[in-house]
Design a protein around this motif. Structure first.
Motif, short mmCIF file in Angstrom:
data_model
loop_
_atom_site.label_atom_id
_atom_site.label_comp_id
_atom_site.label_asym_id
_atom_site.label_seq_id
_atom_site.Cartn_x
_atom_site.Cartn_y
_atom_site.Cartn_z
N LEU A 263 23.60 34.32 1.46
CA LEU A 263 23.70 32.89 1.75
C LEU A 263 24.17 32.64 3.18
CD1 LEU A 263 25.08 31.46 -1.60
CD2 LEU A 263 22.71 31.58 -0.80
N GLU A 264 25.02 33.51 3.70
CA GLU A 264 25.42 33.37 5.11
C GLU A 264 24.22 33.56 6.03
OE1 GLU A 264 28.18 32.49 6.71
OE2 GLU A 264 29.07 31.96 4.78
N ARG A 265 23.37 34.51 5.69
CA ARG A 265 22.15 34.71 6.47
C ARG A 265 21.23 33.50 6.35
NH1 ARG A 265 19.58 36.14 10.86
NH2 ARG A 265 17.44 36.83 10.49
N ALA A 266 21.18 32.91 5.15
CA ALA A 266 20.36 31.72 4.94
C ALA A 266 20.84 30.57 5.83
CB ALA A 266 20.40 31.31 3.48
N ARG A 267 22.14 30.42 5.95
CA ARG A 267 22.68 29.36 6.81
C ARG A 267 22.20 29.54 8.26
NH1 ARG A 267 29.05 28.92 5.86
NH2 ARG A 267 28.77 27.35 7.50
#
Length: 313
Positions: A263-267
């Motif tokens: 999810l951090e990568r998605a952000r």
């Protein structure tokens, strides 16, 4: 809770191989809603029962695998016979859980049923290994036949597995592995000859080099369907010790840490690229944009689309 199987079906090969979701499907020519396989040997199948009455199902004994059946929602009325002996005739409700131990030949008679049930196929090898490594138990541990029991913890884990299996990718192997070990420990604590007061082995945290290698492995391969076995091998630990040591060191179990990394990568992708939401989901390892959106909203309180809009205004 029983599924509408053909009572004349046979289960070839159970004498020499493990029982699993594929064998059940092949034998009874009935397709589950979803099925999945962890890397530690446990498999699972989610079954849907429409309203029906008066069905019967039998299968030969499998000496290698225990089957745990739990009702997720709905219910009915059913009897279970083990090796020709009547075990119970009970009303099935959500949370109702039954065990067919390795070596037992079950016959179920379902008088009425409607809803969903989860089958968890637990290899005895996994059970014995867990008893040795988690409880420091010498010798063989036996599961105890308790008939039909209310086990809300098993039902809760069954629902977690169902959510994973219904994802288009067939579920996260890391999540299934984590649930595999949790189910195994639950069965040892409450359905076995071990006393409920038996303590787990104390596990220290990961050594710095183990934590570094495990985290680097996750961060470099986060888009893959990693398993607990993959990570445990990097740390040179058993899966059992790895999960508990990782949580103690990092503060979250491996599957939750993997979700956090994704999810951090998605952000970053939402803030710095024009990739569609579907492409972002695929890029970070999710085959279902809907599943990705639910996880994102649960973590950040908004959908990926709303997050991108907020950051670009």
């Amino acid at each position: 809770m029983s599924t509408e199987f053909d009572s004349t079906g046979s289960l070839p090969g159970t004498e020499t191989g493990p029982l699993n979701a594929d064998r059940i499907e092949l034998s009874y020519s009935k397709t589950p809603i979803a099925k999945g396989f962890g890397s530690l040997g446990l498999s699972a199948a989610l079954w849907q029962s429409d309203v029906f009455a008066n069905s019967e199902a039998s299968r030969p004994a499998c000496p290698h695998t225990h089957m745990i059946e739990t009702c997720l929602f709905g219910g009915g009325e059913s009897s279970l016979f083990i090796d020709g002996r009547h075990l119970f005739h009970r009303r099935i409700v959500p949370g109702s859980t039954a065990l067919v131990r390795a070596g037992e030949a079950p016959r179920s008679v379902t008088y009425s049923a409607c809803g969903q049930c989860m089958h968890l196929y637990l290899p005895d090898k996994l059970l014995q290994q867990s008893a040795t490594e988690e409880f420091d138990c010498p010798g063989s541990v036996e599961l105890q036949q308790r008939g039909l029991q209310e086990d809300p913890m098993i039902a809760q884990m069954g629902r977690l597995v169902a959510q994973e299996l219904e994802a288009p990718s067939g579920g996260s192997r890391m999540m299934l592995d984590s649930v595999s070990l949790a189910v195994t420990v639950r069965m040892l604590r409450t359905w076995s000859s071990l006393s409920e007061g038996t303590d787990l082995n104390n596990a220290s945290g990961l050594a710095p080099w183990q934590q570094k290698r495990a985290i680097e492995h996750i961060q470099s391969r986060y888009c893959e369907n990693l398993s607990i076995a993959d990570l445990a091998a990097e740390a040179r630990l058993s899966p059992y010790h790895f999960i508990r040591s990782f949580k103690r060191s990092v503060g979250a179990p491996p599957h939750q840490y993997l979700t956090r990394v994704r999810l951090e990568r998605a952000r970053v992708l939402l803030e710095t690229t024009n990739l569609a939401i579907t492409e972002v989901a695929f890029e970070i390892g999710y085959h279902s944009p809907g599943h990705f959106a639910r996880l994102f909203r649960r973590s950040y309180g908004m959908t990926p689309t709303a997050y991108r809009r907020e950051r670009n205004t």
